[in-house]
Scaffold this motif. Structure first.
Motif, short mmCIF file in Angstrom:
data_model
loop_
_atom_site.label_atom_id
_atom_site.label_comp_id
_atom_site.label_asym_id
_atom_site.label_seq_id
_atom_site.Cartn_x
_atom_site.Cartn_y
_atom_site.Cartn_z
N ALA A 202 45.13 41.45 45.91
CA ALA A 202 46.29 42.46 45.86
C ALA A 202 46.16 42.97 44.54
O ALA A 202 46.56 44.34 44.30
CB ALA A 202 47.54 41.86 46.44
N PHE A 203 45.82 42.10 43.48
CA PHE A 203 46.12 42.78 42.05
C PHE A 203 44.61 42.87 41.52
O PHE A 203 44.60 43.95 40.72
CB PHE A 203 46.69 41.52 41.21
CG PHE A 203 47.81 41.05 41.30
CD1 PHE A 203 49.21 41.71 40.87
CD2 PHE A 203 48.44 39.98 42.34
CE1 PHE A 203 50.44 41.25 41.20
CE2 PHE A 203 49.40 39.72 42.81
CZ PHE A 203 50.54 40.20 42.25
N ALA A 204 43.73 42.55 41.96
CA ALA A 204 42.08 42.85 41.61
C ALA A 204 41.31 43.10 42.75
O ALA A 204 40.30 41.78 42.91
CB ALA A 204 41.93 41.99 40.69
N PRO A 205 41.16 43.94 43.63
CA PRO A 205 40.49 43.92 44.54
C PRO A 205 38.82 44.22 44.23
O PRO A 205 38.03 44.10 45.16
CB PRO A 205 40.75 45.09 45.51
CG PRO A 205 41.55 46.09 44.63
CD PRO A 205 42.26 45.14 43.46
N GLY A 206 38.55 44.77 43.00
CA GLY A 206 37.37 45.14 42.77
C GLY A 206 36.54 44.11 42.16
O GLY A 206 35.87 43.96 41.10
N VAL A 207 36.29 43.09 43.02
CA VAL A 207 35.48 41.72 42.88
C VAL A 207 34.65 41.53 43.99
O VAL A 207 34.96 42.15 45.17
CB VAL A 207 36.20 40.45 42.57
CG1 VAL A 207 37.29 40.79 41.15
CG2 VAL A 207 37.39 40.29 43.79
N PRO A 241 32.53 46.91 39.92
CA PRO A 241 32.88 48.46 40.06
C PRO A 241 32.73 48.96 41.55
O PRO A 241 33.32 49.94 41.83
CB PRO A 241 31.86 49.01 38.95
CG PRO A 241 31.86 48.03 37.82
CD PRO A 241 31.74 46.75 38.88
N LEU A 242 31.66 48.47 42.10
CA LEU A 242 31.08 49.03 43.32
C LEU A 242 32.40 48.95 44.58
O LEU A 242 32.15 49.30 45.38
CB LEU A 242 30.05 48.66 43.95
CG LEU A 242 28.70 48.76 42.98
CD1 LEU A 242 27.34 48.15 43.69
CD2 LEU A 242 28.29 50.25 42.77
N ARG A 243 33.30 47.98 43.96
CA ARG A 243 34.40 47.75 44.91
C ARG A 243 35.72 48.17 44.06
O ARG A 243 36.85 47.64 44.66
CB ARG A 243 34.50 46.08 45.25
CG ARG A 243 33.28 45.65 46.19
CD ARG A 243 33.53 44.26 46.73
NE ARG A 243 33.55 44.45 48.09
CZ ARG A 243 33.74 43.28 49.03
NH1 ARG A 243 34.21 42.29 48.55
NH2 ARG A 243 33.91 43.49 50.25
N PRO A 245 36.84 51.76 43.70
CA PRO A 245 36.76 53.04 43.71
C PRO A 245 37.94 53.95 42.88
O PRO A 245 37.72 54.99 42.45
CB PRO A 245 36.86 53.53 45.23
CG PRO A 245 37.39 52.36 45.84
CD PRO A 245 36.97 51.25 44.97
N THR A 246 39.01 53.18 43.03
CA THR A 246 40.27 53.77 42.02
C THR A 246 40.14 53.47 40.69
O THR A 246 40.98 54.13 39.89
CB THR A 246 41.49 53.14 42.65
OG1 THR A 246 41.73 52.06 42.65
CG2 THR A 246 41.74 53.58 44.18
N GLY A 247 39.25 52.42 39.98
CA GLY A 247 39.41 52.01 39.07
C GLY A 247 40.68 51.07 38.36
O GLY A 247 40.60 50.61 37.15
N MET A 248 41.33 50.86 39.45
CA MET A 248 42.37 49.78 39.16
C MET A 248 42.08 48.48 38.67
O MET A 248 42.71 47.88 37.47
CB MET A 248 43.56 49.53 40.75
CG MET A 248 44.47 48.77 40.26
SD MET A 248 45.64 48.40 41.70
CE MET A 248 44.42 47.24 42.62
N THR A 249 41.05 47.92 39.18
CA THR A 249 40.61 46.58 38.65
C THR A 249 39.91 46.68 37.19
O THR A 249 40.01 45.60 36.59
CB THR A 249 39.83 45.76 39.68
OG1 THR A 249 40.20 45.82 40.89
CG2 THR A 249 39.34 44.52 39.35
N GLY A 250 39.39 47.68 37.04
CA GLY A 250 38.84 47.88 35.71
C GLY A 250 40.01 47.96 34.66
O GLY A 250 39.71 47.28 33.35
N MET A 251 40.95 48.55 35.06
CA MET A 251 42.35 48.41 34.11
C MET A 251 42.70 47.12 33.99
O MET A 251 43.34 46.99 32.86
CB MET A 251 43.13 49.48 34.41
CG MET A 251 43.04 50.82 34.69
SD MET A 251 42.56 51.69 32.86
CE MET A 251 44.10 51.32 32.09
N VAL A 252 42.85 46.20 35.12
CA VAL A 252 43.29 44.90 35.02
C VAL A 252 42.37 44.04 33.81
O VAL A 252 42.65 43.46 33.10
CB VAL A 252 43.32 44.32 36.28
CG1 VAL A 252 43.63 42.83 36.24
CG2 VAL A 252 44.23 45.00 37.18
#
Length: 266
Positions: A202-207, A241-243, A245-252
């Motif tokens: 929920a906090f870091a879906p980009g994994v 990063p492929l998961r 798309p919004t860049g939210m996990t990158g900011m985390v």
């Protein structure tokens, strides 16, 4: 090994991934998030990354072949250490932790390995690969590279990995223990290995591996800020990063990176 300026080193490597590729694309995306005008370069203690006198970015490591990648990663980290740097490695998948730890151990001095992850990564082998991202801590413990291995946030232990944890004397603080109030206690020289999937998706879906029931971002930051000991090296891995798309996990990832750099100067 105790001195040195915190030094970023990107390692765009994901050939050890067992499920999907993508973490090799993470280092530039984390830097992009770090410098995004949507936030700023200050840590929560007030230290600014705009002041580059206290930290350094050594860019990304390159290698000629996946066959030599582990040796090249180890050599690249050794170069940072010889230049009086404290390496903070941006992965990449978690298989890179093994060669990084080898380099840090060779630089001298015993240290504790504090590992944040949903997964213990203690498999003896996975799908015939002893150097998979599911195996680095088995290799590290077999070689006696660290004095303690403390794992936080684990929530996927198989019977085999429970046997491995018992075999190597791993101190596992699983998510049930975290929920009950247990926190890691470390002192002296510490290496921090941080897999972003320690966070609840929920906090870091980009994994690559979504594993519900993890830490919140605030819980993780509080643990990093509360660490005793001297953080001599660290890695931040498994951002995909492929998961994202919004860049939210990158900011985390960038937020965690700032707090790791801050921890390395305390």
């Amino acid at each position: 090994m105790m001195s040195g300026i915190p030094t970023l080193l990107g390692v765009p490597y994901d050939a050890g991934s067992s499920y999907m590729r993508g973490p090799s694309q993470a280092p530039p995306r984390i830097r992009e998030a770090l410098y995004s005008p949507s936030s700023n370069l200050s840590t929560e203690s007030g230290r600014s990354l705009a002041d580059t006198t206290w930290w350094h970015d050594a860019g990304d490591l390159a290698w000629s072949s996946s066959v030599t990648a582990r040796a090249d990663i180890e050599a690249g980290v050794a170069t940072v250490l010889r230049a009086d740097g404290r390496p903070l490695v941006l992965g990449g998948d978690h298989s890179l932790t093994y060669p990084v730890v080898r380099a840090v151990a060779a630089a001298g001095g015993p240290f504790t390995l504090l590992h944040f992850d949903a997964h213990a990564d203690l498999y003896d082998e996975l799908d015939g690969d002893r150097f998979s991202h599911a195996c680095p801590f088995a290799r590290i413990m077999e070689e006696g590279l660290v004095t303690r291995l403390v794992q936080v946030g684990i929530r996927t232990l198989t019977a085999h990995q429970r046997e491995q944890a018992a075999r190597f004397g791993v101190e596992v603080i699983d998510m049930r223990a975290v929920a009950a109030g247990v926190r890691p206690q470390v002192s002296g020289p510490v290496y921090v290995s941080l897999d972003l999937d320690v966070l609840d998706p929920a906090f870091a879906p980009g994994v690559s591996h979504w594993e519900p029931g993890g830490l919140s971002t605030r819980e993780l930051l509080t643990m990093l800020q509360a660490m005793d000991g001297d953080v001599v090296a660290a890695d931040l891995v498994e951002y995909n990063p492929l998961r994202d798309p919004t860049g939210m996990t990158g900011m985390v990832a960038a937020k965690v990176l700032k707090e790791l750099l801050d921890a390395m100067t305390r």
